[in-house]
Scaffold this active site. Sequence first.
Site, mmCIF file in Angstrom:
data_model
loop_
_atom_site.group_PDB
_atom_site.id
_atom_site.type_symbol
_atom_site.label_atom_id
_atom_site.label_comp_id
_atom_site.label_asym_id
_atom_site.label_seq_id
_atom_site.Cartn_x
_atom_site.Cartn_y
_atom_site.Cartn_z
ATOM 1 N N ASP A 145 24.661 38.456 47.392
ATOM 2 C CA ASP A 145 26.165 38.706 47.842
ATOM 3 C C ASP A 145 25.817 38.530 49.619
ATOM 4 O OD1 ASP A 145 27.143 39.093 45.698
ATOM 5 O OD2 ASP A 145 27.702 41.707 46.171
ATOM 6 N N GLU A 158 32.822 36.677 39.566
ATOM 7 C CA GLU A 158 31.190 36.124 40.645
ATOM 8 C C GLU A 158 30.743 35.130 39.775
ATOM 9 O OE1 GLU A 158 30.808 40.228 42.989
ATOM 10 O OE2 GLU A 158 31.866 40.745 41.379
ATOM 11 N N LEU A 186 37.692 46.369 45.491
ATOM 12 C CA LEU A 186 37.399 47.747 44.863
ATOM 13 C C LEU A 186 37.147 47.706 43.290
ATOM 14 C CD1 LEU A 186 41.014 48.740 46.306
ATOM 15 C CD2 LEU A 186 38.980 48.883 46.954
ATOM 16 N N LYS A 216 27.861 43.518 33.724
ATOM 17 C CA LYS A 216 28.510 41.996 33.356
ATOM 18 C C LYS A 216 27.304 40.550 32.893
ATOM 19 C CE LYS A 216 32.764 41.569 35.190
ATOM 20 N NZ LYS A 216 33.598 41.421 36.619
ATOM 21 N N GLY A 271 37.329 45.644 40.144
ATOM 22 C CA GLY A 271 38.111 46.869 38.625
ATOM 23 C C GLY A 271 39.151 47.122 39.237
#
EC number: 2.7.2.1
Length: 400
Positions: A150, A387, A211, A17, A333
Site C-alpha cells: 500500500d 484493490e 474511508l 476480503k 466501505g
Amino acid sequence: MSSKLVLVLNCGSSSLKFAIIDATNGEEHISGLAECFHLPEARIKWKVDGGKQEAALGAGAAHSEALNFIVNTILAQKPALSAQLTAIGHRIVHGGEKFTSSVIVTEDVIQGIKDSIPFAPLHNPAHLIGIAEALKSFPNLADKNVAVFDTAFHQTMPEESYLYALPYSLYKDHGIRRYGAHGTSHFYVSQEAAKILNKPLEELNVITCHLGNGGSVTAVRNGKCVDTSMGLTPLEGLVMGTRSGDLDPAIIFHLHDAMGMSVDQINTLLTKESGLLGLTEVTSDCRYVEDNYATKADAKRAMDVFCHRLAKYIGSYTALMDGRLDAVVFTGGIGENAAMVRELTLDKLGLLGFEIDHERNMAARFGKSGTITKDSSRLALVIPTNEELVIAQDAARLTA
C-alpha cells in the site's frame, strides 16, 4: 488468452476480503468478506456461481479462523477452481523504505514485513498470518505468492510532503518519514476517475478519500501522489474506526507523566480505543454513527468530528493542485456507503464550489458508482474500490 486465476487476500485490521480473480479480464469467480473480527458477531459472506452465502465464524474469530474457513469450506467445494490457481496476491499495508513496488514473497520479504510491524501494528501481523496460511494451504504455489504494498503508490511524494520537521538524521538513519497507506486503492480509483473524465491519468488532478475502518486522503496531481494523510504509520491523519488520527504529540507525554499510563497502554489507547469508538464510547462502526446521528449525542459527536477532520484535509490538499481540481473521489466501505458522511463533508466545502445532489448521493451506495454533486457544482464522485483487481494483476505479472 488463457486465464490467470489469482487468489487475492486482503487482511485488514478487523476484516478479510478475498477473491479469486482472472487477472486477464477482471472476472471474479469467488469473492467474499469476513468481518467483525474479535466481536461476538464475527461472520463471513461470499459469492460463488451467482449465489450469496453467509456463515458465522464464532464469537471472537479473526484472521486465522476466516482463512481456515475459506480454504477448508469455500474452496473445498470448488476443487477445479483451486486447481487452476496460478498465484496468490497479498495486500501489505507497510513496506517501509525497503519495498517500493510489488515483489514475490521470499523469506527476506517476510522479514521485511516483520521489520515494518512497528509502522503498521494493526495490519502487518494480519498480513503475515495470511502469507503463512497461504504457504501452508497451497504448497504448490509456494513460489507464486506476491506482496503488493500500500505504500508503493505514495513513493512519488516529494520531500516536502514526506519529511517530518525532526532532526534529518532520524530519516537518514532510521527511515522515519511519512509513507502513507491505502495506495493500491488510491491508485485504482484515480485510474477509474481518469476514465470517467475521459482524461489521461498523467493529466488528472483529484483528491481521493479512502474511508473504511482505516481512512486516508491522497492528493493526486498529474496522476501521481504528491501528499497523503497517513504518515510513518496508519495512525496519522483522519478520524478512523478505532484510531485517533492527528493529535498533539504532547498528549502522549501527558498520558504518561500525569496519568501514569505505560507506553503500551498509550499505544493501545490510540490504535484500538480511539476514533469513532472513543468518541461514541459504544462502537467503531460508522453505521451506528450514521443511523443514530439525529437522536443520540454520542453518534452526532463522532460524526461531526469525523467529517470536520475529513473536510479540513480535502480543503488543504486543494493547495497542491496547481490551480485545477478535477474531482473529489470517495471510496472504501464508508466512502462508498455512508451518504451522510459525504453530504456533511461536502457541505463544509461550499467555498470550493461543491453542492451535493441529495438524490444522486443516496443512489450512489451499495456498490454503485456515480456523480453525487449537482451539474453546476464542482465534481464529486463515488467509485467503489477494487484493490483486489490491482493485486491480481500485479501477482499475475510477476509470476508469469
